[in-house]
Each structure stands twice: as C-alpha cells, then as structure tokens.
Design a protein around this motif. Structure first.
Motif, PDB file in Angstrom:
ATOM      1  N   UNK A  25       1.102  -1.012  -0.018  1.00 28.42           N
ATOM      2  CA  UNK A  25       0.003   0.336  -0.148  1.00 28.42           C
ATOM      3  C   UNK A  25       0.902   1.564   0.491  1.00 28.42           C
ATOM      4  N   UNK A  26       1.729   1.172  -0.955  1.00 25.21           N
ATOM      5  CA  UNK A  26       3.369   2.053  -0.835  1.00 25.21           C
ATOM      6  C   UNK A  26       2.538   3.384  -2.202  1.00 25.21           C
ATOM      7  N   UNK A  27       1.842   2.972  -3.375  1.00 25.53           N
ATOM      8  CA  UNK A  27       1.439   3.879  -4.670  1.00 25.53           C
ATOM      9  C   UNK A  27       0.571   4.737  -3.588  1.00 25.53           C
ATOM     10  N   UNK A  28       0.159   4.652  -2.804  1.00 24.86           N
ATOM     11  CA  UNK A  28      -1.077   5.985  -3.007  1.00 24.86           C
ATOM     12  C   UNK A  28      -1.073   7.443  -2.888  1.00 24.86           C
ATOM     13  N   UNK A  29       0.346   7.169  -1.776  1.00 26.60           N
ATOM     14  CA  UNK A  29       1.377   8.017  -1.025  1.00 26.60           C
ATOM     15  C   UNK A  29       2.579   8.695  -2.513  1.00 26.60           C
ATOM     16  N   UNK A  30       2.825   8.247  -3.150  1.00 31.85           N
ATOM     17  CA  UNK A  30       3.898   8.467  -3.732  1.00 31.85           C
ATOM     18  C   UNK A  30       3.752   9.538  -5.729  1.00 31.85           C
ATOM     19  N   UNK A  31       1.995   9.346  -5.705  1.00 28.35           N
ATOM     20  CA  UNK A  31       1.150   9.826  -7.672  1.00 28.35           C
ATOM     21  C   UNK A  31       1.443  11.200  -7.094  1.00 28.35           C
ATOM     22  N   UNK A  32       2.316  11.947  -6.071  1.00 24.97           N
ATOM     23  CA  UNK A  32       2.733  13.681  -6.034  1.00 24.97           C
ATOM     24  C   UNK A  32       4.152  13.677  -5.531  1.00 24.97           C
ATOM     25  N   UNK A  33       5.068  14.072  -5.414  1.00 28.44           N
ATOM     26  CA  UNK A  33       5.970  15.174  -5.382  1.00 28.44           C
ATOM     27  C   UNK A  33       5.706  15.867  -3.335  1.00 28.44           C
ATOM     28  N   UNK A  34       7.004  15.940  -3.079  1.00 28.36           N
ATOM     29  CA  UNK A  34       6.333  16.355  -2.183  1.00 28.36           C
ATOM     30  C   UNK A  34       6.129  17.586  -1.851  1.00 28.36           C
ATOM     31  N   UNK A 314      -8.223   9.755   3.595  1.00 33.90           N
ATOM     32  CA  UNK A 314      -7.327  11.334   3.293  1.00 33.90           C
ATOM     33  C   UNK A 314      -7.424  11.502   1.664  1.00 33.90           C
ATOM     34  N   UNK A 315      -8.548  12.491   1.837  1.00 31.29           N
ATOM     35  CA  UNK A 315      -8.309  12.757  -0.350  1.00 31.29           C
ATOM     36  C   UNK A 315      -7.374  13.005  -0.946  1.00 31.29           C
ATOM     37  N   UNK A 316      -6.365  13.176  -0.297  1.00 31.83           N
ATOM     38  CA  UNK A 316      -5.189  14.104  -1.185  1.00 31.83           C
ATOM     39  C   UNK A 316      -4.131  13.163  -0.523  1.00 31.83           C
ATOM     40  N   UNK A 317      -3.263  11.747  -0.261  1.00 29.06           N
ATOM     41  CA  UNK A 317      -2.182  11.052   0.267  1.00 29.06           C
ATOM     42  C   UNK A 317      -1.413  11.486  -0.380  1.00 29.06           C
ATOM     43  N   UNK A 318      -0.718  11.872   0.883  1.00 26.45           N
ATOM     44  CA  UNK A 318       0.834  12.438  -0.477  1.00 26.45           C
ATOM     45  C   UNK A 318       2.342  12.399   0.901  1.00 26.45           C
ATOM     46  N   UNK A 319       3.105  12.588   0.857  1.00 25.45           N
ATOM     47  CA  UNK A 319       4.346  13.086   1.644  1.00 25.45           C
ATOM     48  C   UNK A 319       4.518  14.479   1.562  1.00 25.45           C
ATOM     49  N   UNK A 320       4.423  15.737   2.553  1.00 22.75           N
ATOM     50  CA  UNK A 320       4.596  16.544   2.825  1.00 22.75           C
ATOM     51  C   UNK A 320       6.034  16.883   3.852  1.00 22.75           C
ATOM     52  N   UNK A 321       6.535  17.723   3.525  1.00 18.63           N
ATOM     53  CA  UNK A 321       7.936  18.549   4.438  1.00 18.63           C
ATOM     54  C   UNK A 321       7.063  19.364   5.795  1.00 18.63           C
ATOM     55  N   UNK A 322       6.853  18.808   6.550  1.00 18.85           N
ATOM     56  CA  UNK A 322       5.798  19.587   7.604  1.00 18.85           C
ATOM     57  C   UNK A 322       7.025  19.671   9.182  1.00 18.85           C
TER      58      UNK A 322
END
Length: 698
Positions: A25-34, A314-322
């Motif tokens: 289940x890793x593909x969901x959050x790798x569709x967009x960049x950081x 989460x409607x927009x799964x992604x990776x964020x620099x928080x």
C-alpha cells in the motif's frame, strides 16, 4: 540455519529467518512529489522528542523568537536541542498531549507564529569537508538532530561511539519496509544528492572503511535517482571522498530493522543486549543523512521533516515537509481528511505504529507517517482467542525468539523469565501478531512487560542509591561520635589532672602556716573572680541577702521552688516513658530546680534559727559562735570540689555546643558563669574557715 542468497548486487547478501510479506500500500502516497505546508496557527513543541533526558526550556511566556532559535537545550549527554520552527511569540509552557503510546501528557512549549517566518542568522560552511571532526559533531549536536528512522537517538552520540577506531562499516538505511510509509522513498527520489553528501560527512566522522547505502528492490525510482547521483559524484570525485556502495536487497518485512539489515549486508549478528558498534558497524537513516548535510553546510537547525499522510480517510494522500510541532488535526485537514466511523488515526505504520487518542498532539522529530485508514482497509483488532500453540509466531519472528513463551511470561507477570528469554531483543515489528490466527495482540504484551521491567530496574536503582546514602550517613555519624567521645575523654583527663594538681596545691597550702598577707591575697583573688563573673551576668549585688528576709517569706519562696521542682520531675518521668527527645533538657532543669530548693531550704532554716536566737537572747559574740558552731573544714572542701566538678562539666558541655554550633550555647554560657560564682564562694568560705581555725590554734 541462515544461508546467504545471491542478488543482482556484487555484494553477497544473507537472509534472516522469519519475516512476512504484508500488502505494501505504498503507491497511494507516491503519486505526487513532496508538498510544502503552510504555517499552522500554533506550534506545540514537546521537550522530549527523542531517546534520553528531556530538553531544558530556555524561553519564557511572552518572549518573541525567530526560526531556528534555541528554545530548549539538551539536558545531559543523551538529549537533544529543540529549536523554533518559525518566528513568533511563546504563549504557554505547560503539559499537552504528546505522541506516545501511553497517551499521556508532557511538558511542551507553545509558539504562535507571527506569519513573517523570520530566521536567525545561519553560519554556513562551504568548505564543510575540511572541518575537524569535533567541529562537525558540535554543529550536529547544536542543530538538534535525532535519528529519523527509529526511536530518535541523538545523532551526534551515534557518530561518536566509544570504540570509534573499531568502526569499519557505515550502513545507511533506505529500506523503509513498513506498509504505507513512503517518506524515505520520496526523499531519495528528490534529494539523492544531499543524502550522499550527508553520508560523506558521517563516513568522515567515523573513519569507516566501507559505506553501504541499502534500499529495497520495490523502490525502482529511488534506486535510479541514487544511481544518477552516485554517477555524478564519481565523475567529480576527489581524493577526499569515500566510496559509497549501493546495495539493493529483496523486499521482505522487517528487513529495515537495524539488526536484520546488518545481517543481510554483512552476515554478522549483533550480540544480545549489544549495539551494532560492538561489531564495528554504525547504522543511520537516509533522512538523518540529509539533515546532517543541511546542518553542516547551511547551518540549518532541525525544524522540519518529511512525513507521509495516507489512508482511505485522506482525500489527498501524499508526503509533506512539515514543521516540527505542527498539530496533527490541523495538518490532516489541509489535505482532505474526511473522518469515517469509527474515526481512526495511527502515528507510524500499521505494524509498529500506535493509535492517536488526541488529534491535537503535534508532529515530532520521529513522526514518519500519519495513517488514517478506513474500517474496510484496516479492520479493527478482533477479539483475542486462546493460543492454539500453532508455532506460526515463532516461524515469523525475525529475531529468532519464542513469542509464545514470551506471551505466557508477560501474561503471568513473570518478569525475570521474560527477560531471561531475551525479551529486549524483540524489535516490536508485529510480525508475530500479524500471523497469529487467534488475533492475540502479542506486541502490546511485550511493550507492557518491557515497561514493567524498566520500572523495576529504576526502582531498584533508586533503592540502592538510598541505601548507599543511608550507609554513608551512618558511617559519618559514627565517625563524628567517635571523634566527640575522644575529645570528651581528652578533656576529662585534662580536667582530672588539673583537679589533682589544685588539690595537691590546696593540701600543701593547708599544711603550711599562711601569713596574714597571703590570706588577704587569696581572699582578694576569690573576690575578684566573683566580681568578674557577676559583671558578665550584669547582676547588681546589694548588701541585703536572702537571709535577711523573714522566715514566712522564705517559707513561701521554698514552697514555690519545691512545686516547680515537682513539676519538672513529673515532666521528666513522662518524657522517659514516652522516649522523647526532651529527656536531657528536663534532666538539666530538674538539677537546676533541685539546687534552688536546697538553697531556699537552707535560707529558711537559717532565718528560723536567727529569729529564735534574737528572740531569746542577744546575739553572741564571734568567739562564742566559734565555740557553739564549729566549722567543718572537710565539709567545705567537699563542697568546693563538688562546685569545681560541676563547673568543669558545664565548661565541657559549652565547648561541645560551640563545636556543634547548637542553640544551647547561650544557656550553657550562663550556667558556666553561675558555677564560677559558686566555686569562688566555696573557695572564699573555705579560706575564711581555715583562717579562723588557724587563729584559734594556740
């Protein structure tokens, strides 16, 4: 038996026992960049976001700070600095819910940003590879960097092991084997060059012979980015750079565990209860490598990290620099968090993460993922059933433990047996619970038992420290008592010697015929001693003596004195029965009142005799008095010796009080003065009696 397996690498790889292959289940959050987040309305910064002691707050409420400013300094060796993630004002320093499985609160600094995001002046180092090792470690420690792939151990300590000369291999962990989490994957894709530069800095600090960057084969994009960065690095390579080997290993959970990864790459096992440095290996995370580079090269304090936001809620799964300290509820709302029923949030992955009980808790330095799964995506734990002893947990355990036995020991609270079966070698990966057909939450049992054992150790250490302090105190008191006793004996011997000398002098003087001049001199000396003692007490003496009072007045005075003595005797008896601390004080009071009673009784008897004599006949002459009441020289000598002995006792007590600096000094000083007067009076009476006796002798 662990056997090596061949892969596409040149390096021979080894396979550890156990392990599982859960759905990734890793593909969901790798569709967009950081993604870059905006500033939240407030930051909540726990003082403990790492392994070790909490940091010590340096700021106060109402103070304005800048981004990168030190808010709390490391309190001890194993601790980490905390910096401001943005400019703003400190509004509170109090307990808040923090990211911890216990769900308890901890001391936090609350910062409200001003929107300007002004930063402190940074000190960059363009020629950072030429910095000394001590300078580099100091920069890393000042930046507040903790390990980003595990529990958050201070990075500067890990880069300065006690046996640094024996470190031969630096392993950089880019495995990220837990499902859903892709923070390291995206970091390697977008910042591969910075990771390699950070690896170079750490390799120089450790002076390692080999440097291996490990990555799973389910991350082809990250692997390609690292290969490009390595190629560019090799083309511009200088003699200063270390050789970095990229090792691609088969996908298997939990190959990202520190001990498992080291075995896969080197075939060496970390000893039970030991650390990788014991076998010459240091393991660091790829995120830590990038943070080290940013700190050393650009002087950046560690105030932000890459975090995965994923799950069907989460409607927009992604990776964020928080930024560190951002409240989780505010963060997930920015990326379309749509809570379902029941609402669930997990910090970390589904295998090793823990449920978030309060969504207002902040992101901390070790937060790599916020998982918001739907019920159908990650079902709730089923009701645990009885263990059927199938042995699947043992087969899945990557640490070669006996999960079933550890479960029974944990459940029955047999802490010693659980520890003997190497409970602390458990990495809490959750593989045993994943394969358990009875749905037993094995990891929760192990965590609880570990906590109980650690608390037991802390209690034992506290008890040992208390015992050592008590024994040291008892030894000190015994030593002081022995020293005081030795001093008392020395004073007693000196007093006895002095008394013997005075007695010998007195006997010698009584055997010789004293001239009138000598008699007058002795009387003058005695009177001078009396006058000096009276001057210290500021007592006004008059010619009228208590004996001149009437017999009735003296009788009344005697009764009052006797009543006070009886009262003191009763109090002394009660204190002796109750074993109170006032016994010694009451004994002195009784002695004092007994002396007053004796004096009052003597004065009363003398007044009665005087009144009877004056009523019957005229006062007799001195010659007649000498004939009717002969003076007892022996009695006067005994009175003098008794008075001297009492004076020496009071002087010894006063010296002890002066040495111990007690509150009895003034009282004992007055007692010494009184006894000086009594000794002088007794000496005077004895001298007069001896003079009268000698004058009557034919």
């Amino acid at each position: 038996m662990k056997t090596p397996v061949e892969h596409s690498n040149k390096r021979k790889l080894f396979e550890f026992n156990g392990g599982i292959h859960p759905e990734e289940n890793k593909w969901q959050s790798t569709q967009e960049g950081i993604q870059q987040t905006s500033l939240p309305p407030k930051f909540v910064l726990p003082l403990q976001q790492h392994v070790g002691a909490p940091a010590k707050a340096l700021v106060s409420v109402g103070e304005h700070v800048l981004r990168g400013q030190l808010l709390a300094e490391a309190d001890g060796v194993v601790s980490v600095n905390i910096h401001a993630p943005s400019s703003g004002t400190i509004t509170d320093i109090s307990d808040h819910p923090v990211a911890h499985p216990s769900g308890l609160s901890s001391m936090c600094i609350v910062l409200c940003p001003d929107g300007k995001d002004e930063s402190v002046e940074r000190v960059s180092h363009e020629d950072y590879l030429n910095l000394s090792a001590d300078q580099t470690r100091q920069i890393i420690r000042a930046a507040g960097i903790a390990g980003l792939g595990g529990a958050g151990f201070p990075t500067d300590i890990k880069l300065h092991p006690a046996n640094v000369k024996n470190i031969s291999t630096l392993v950089i962990n880019g495995i990220e084997c837990e499902p859903y989490i892709t923070a390291d994957d995206m970091l390697m894709r977008e910042h591969a060059d910075e990771i390699l530069r950070g690896v170079e800095i750490m390799a120089r600090l450790l002076e390692s012979e080999h440097c291996i960057l490990a990555i799973e084969d389910n991350k082809p994009e990250a692997c390609a980015a690292l290969n490009v960065a390595l190629t560019e690095r090799q083309q511009a390579k200088s003699a200063q750079l270390h050789e970095i080997e990229l090792a691609v290993i088969p996908t298997k959970y939990p190959s990202g565990g520190e001990k498992q990864l080291i075995y896969v790459l080197t075939g060496q096992e970390v000893p039970s209860g030991g650390i990788p440095a014991d076998i010459g290996v240091v393991c660091q995370n790829v995120g830590t490598a990038r943070a080290v580079y940013r700190a050393v090269r650009y002087g950046e304090s560690f105030t932000s990290r890459i975090t995965t936001l994923t799950g069907e809620q989460m409607q927009q799964p992604c990776n964020v620099e928080v930024r560190i300290g951002t409240p989780i509820n505010w963060l997930i709302e920015q990326y379309g968090y749509s809570p379902s029923q029941p609402e669930r949030l997990i910090m970390g992955g589904p295998m090793m993460g823990f449920s978030i009980t309060d969504s207002s808790m902040p992101v901390v330095k070790t937060t790599n993922c916020i998982l918001a799964p739907a019920l159908n995506e990650l079902p709730l734990n089923e009701q645990a059933q009885a263990c059927i002893r199938c042995g699947l947990c043992t087969e899945a355990c990557p640490a070669d433990l006996l999960p079933q036995q550890l479960y029974w020991f944990s459940r029955s609270n047999e802490l010693d047996k659980a520890e003997q079966h190497n409970l602390f070698d458990c990495i809490e990966c959750g593989a045993c619970a994943y394969v358990c057909p009875s749905s037993i939450p094995l990891v929760q049992y192990y965590r609880h038992t570990k906590g109980e054992i650690k608390q037991q150790r802390l209690d034992l250490e506290k008890s040992d420290r208390a015992r050592i302090r008590f024994e040291a105190r008892q030894e000190r008191l015994e030593r002081e008592t022995a020293e005081k006793e030795a001093k008392r004996k020395a004073r007693a011997e000196a007093a006895a010697k002095l008394q013997a000398e005075k007695k010998a002098q007195a006997e010698s003087a009584s055997n010789n015929t004293n001239s009138p001049a000598q008699t007058n001199d002795s009387k003058t000396a005695a009177k001078s001693a009396v006058e000096a003692a009276l001057a210290r007490k500021n007592v006004q003496t008059t010619d009228s003596a208590p004996a001149e009072l009437s017999a009735e007045a003296l009788k009344s005075q005697l009764e009052k004195t006797q009543a006070k003595l009886d009262k003191m005797l009763d109090a002394l008896e009660e204190a002796k029965q109750n074993n109170l601390d006032q016994v010694a004080k009451l004994q002195r009071a009784v002695e004092k009142n007994q002396l007053r009673v004796n004096q009052a009784k003597q004065s009363h008897e003398q007044a009665i005799k005087r009144e009877q004599a004056s009523a019957s006949q005229p006062a007799p002459s001195a010659a007649e008095n000498s004939q009717q009441a002969p003076v007892d020289i022996d009695q006067l000598e005994r009175s003098l010796e008794k008075a001297k002995s009492k004076l020496e006792t009071m002087r010894s007590a006063f010296e002890d009080a002066e040495q111990d600096n007690t509150d009895q000094k003034e009282k004992l000083a007055r007692a010494v003065d009184k006894n000086v007067i009594r000794v002088a009076a007794a000496q005077n009476a004895l001298d007069e009696a001896m003079q009268n006796t000698q004058s009557e002798t034919p």
